[in-house]
Design a protein around this motif. Structure first.
Motif, short mmCIF file in Angstrom:
data_model
loop_
_atom_site.label_atom_id
_atom_site.label_comp_id
_atom_site.label_asym_id
_atom_site.label_seq_id
_atom_site.Cartn_x
_atom_site.Cartn_y
_atom_site.Cartn_z
N LEU A 1 0.86 -1.18 0.00
CA LEU A 1 0.00 0.00 0.00
C LEU A 1 0.90 1.23 0.00
N ASP A 2 0.80 2.03 -1.04
CA ASP A 2 1.48 3.31 -0.99
C ASP A 2 0.44 4.39 -1.20
N GLU A 3 0.87 5.60 -1.29
CA GLU A 3 -0.09 6.72 -1.39
C GLU A 3 -0.89 6.69 -2.69
N GLU A 4 -0.34 6.10 -3.75
CA GLU A 4 -0.99 6.15 -5.06
C GLU A 4 -1.60 4.83 -5.53
N THR A 5 -1.02 3.68 -5.11
CA THR A 5 -1.47 2.40 -5.64
C THR A 5 -1.63 1.33 -4.58
N PHE A 6 -2.42 0.35 -4.95
CA PHE A 6 -2.68 -0.85 -4.15
C PHE A 6 -2.17 -2.00 -5.00
N GLU A 7 -1.10 -2.66 -4.55
CA GLU A 7 -0.47 -3.71 -5.36
C GLU A 7 -0.61 -5.06 -4.64
N THR A 8 -1.02 -6.08 -5.40
CA THR A 8 -1.12 -7.42 -4.85
C THR A 8 -0.15 -8.33 -5.59
N LYS A 9 0.47 -9.24 -4.83
CA LYS A 9 1.38 -10.20 -5.44
C LYS A 9 1.13 -11.55 -4.78
N ALA A 10 0.85 -12.55 -5.59
CA ALA A 10 0.70 -13.94 -5.13
C ALA A 10 1.49 -14.79 -6.10
N GLY A 11 2.61 -15.31 -5.65
CA GLY A 11 3.47 -16.06 -6.56
C GLY A 11 4.00 -15.14 -7.64
N GLU A 12 3.78 -15.53 -8.89
CA GLU A 12 4.24 -14.71 -10.03
C GLU A 12 3.20 -13.67 -10.46
N ASP A 13 2.00 -13.74 -9.93
CA ASP A 13 0.92 -12.84 -10.32
C ASP A 13 1.02 -11.53 -9.54
N VAL A 14 1.30 -10.44 -10.26
CA VAL A 14 1.39 -9.12 -9.66
C VAL A 14 0.38 -8.21 -10.35
N THR B 1 -1.47 -4.21 -10.03
CA THR B 1 -1.44 -2.90 -9.40
C THR B 1 -2.71 -2.15 -9.77
N PHE B 2 -3.30 -1.51 -8.75
CA PHE B 2 -4.56 -0.79 -8.94
C PHE B 2 -4.42 0.61 -8.37
N SER B 3 -5.05 1.53 -9.04
CA SER B 3 -5.21 2.87 -8.49
C SER B 3 -6.32 2.78 -7.44
N TYR B 4 -6.21 3.53 -6.37
CA TYR B 4 -7.27 3.49 -5.36
C TYR B 4 -8.61 3.94 -5.93
N ALA B 5 -8.57 4.84 -6.92
CA ALA B 5 -9.82 5.31 -7.53
C ALA B 5 -10.54 4.18 -8.27
N ASP B 6 -9.79 3.13 -8.67
CA ASP B 6 -10.39 2.01 -9.39
C ASP B 6 -11.03 0.98 -8.47
N MET C 1 -6.17 -3.81 11.96
CA MET C 1 -6.94 -4.06 10.74
C MET C 1 -7.89 -2.89 10.47
N LYS C 2 -8.54 -2.39 11.50
CA LYS C 2 -9.45 -1.24 11.33
C LYS C 2 -8.69 0.00 10.87
N GLU C 3 -7.50 0.20 11.43
CA GLU C 3 -6.67 1.35 11.03
C GLU C 3 -6.31 1.25 9.54
N THR C 4 -5.94 0.05 9.08
CA THR C 4 -5.59 -0.16 7.67
C THR C 4 -6.81 0.07 6.79
N TYR C 5 -7.96 -0.43 7.22
CA TYR C 5 -9.22 -0.23 6.49
C TYR C 5 -9.48 1.26 6.30
N LYS C 6 -9.36 2.02 7.37
CA LYS C 6 -9.61 3.47 7.30
C LYS C 6 -8.59 4.16 6.40
N TRP C 7 -7.33 3.71 6.46
CA TRP C 7 -6.28 4.29 5.64
C TRP C 7 -6.57 4.06 4.16
N ILE D 1 -8.84 5.98 -1.20
CA ILE D 1 -9.86 5.86 -2.24
C ILE D 1 -10.59 7.19 -2.41
N LYS D 2 -10.99 7.79 -1.30
CA LYS D 2 -11.71 9.07 -1.36
C LYS D 2 -10.83 10.19 -1.89
N GLU D 3 -9.54 10.19 -1.49
CA GLU D 3 -8.60 11.22 -1.97
C GLU D 3 -8.45 11.16 -3.49
#
Length: 190
Positions: free
Chosen positions: A114-127, A129-134, A168-174, A179-181
């Motif tokens: 989780l960074d300020e601009e993107t949400f990236e998931t990686k499982a094995g070789e599958d990576v 990246t999503f914009s929070y707006a998406d 977990m709640k703190e991460t959810y709010k973050w 997303i709203k930003e």
């Protein structure tokens, strides 16, 4: 494992409890799951009606007919009310049976960055990246945070990936704030 505050990295492996929680969540809270439950309810109702009609049209011993009507009532009404529980139990049994087969998805470490601009998931070789707006929706339950990338793709972040519910709640709010930003719709507010 826990969230690294500097990099906002979450590492975890999904286990059977996570799959059960995710299946329960999908059945109870997604449109596809609700359609499946409603179809099952309709099937029980139609089955009960068909049994009743069958024994009304074809006359047999009156005591057997009464028994058939009772069975039809139990199937039609009981099945309608129990459809959700039946589907949840079938899903749980399927997960348990799947853990003993070779077709089972082998546990792999999931890494969510989780960074300020993107949400990236990686499982094995599958990576991916999503914009929070998406992100379509983010939902918090007692078992996990569910991040909806689409109606078909939902990323669970299970409770055991955090030090506890407060983190977990703190991460959810973050995530919701990002997303709203970025102008996305984070779903209903808490």
């Amino acid at each position: 494992m826990a969230v690294n505050k500097n990099n906002r990295v979450i590492r975890f492996e999904l286990n059977d409890d996570d799959y059960n929680a995710f299946g329960r969540y999908r059945i109870m809270y997604t449109a596809q799951g609700r359609r499946m439950v409603n179809r099952q309810r309709l099937t029980y109702l139609i089955s009960g009606i068909c049994i009743a009609v069958l024994f009304t049209v074809f006359h047999v011993d009156p005591s057997f007919t009464k028994l058939a009507y009772a069975v039809a009532f139990i199937i039609g009404v009981g099945g309608t009310f129990m459809a959700e529980r039946i589907i949840l139990r079938q899903q749980k049994q399927s997960i348990e049976k799947g853990s003993d087969t070779l077709e089972r998805i082998h546990p792999t470490e999931n890494v969510v960055r989780l960074d300020e601009e993107t949400f990236e998931t990686k499982a094995g070789e599958d990576v991916q990246t999503f914009s929070y707006a998406d992100i379509k929706l983010i939902d918090l339950t007692e078992e996990a945070i569910y991040v909806w990338m689409s109606d078909e793709m939902i990323m669970p972040l299970p409770l055991h990936a955090f030090r506890g519910m407060p983190e977990m709640k703190e991460t959810y709010k973050w995530i919701k704030a990002r997303i709203k930003e970025q102008g996305g719709d984070a779903g209903d507010d808490e």
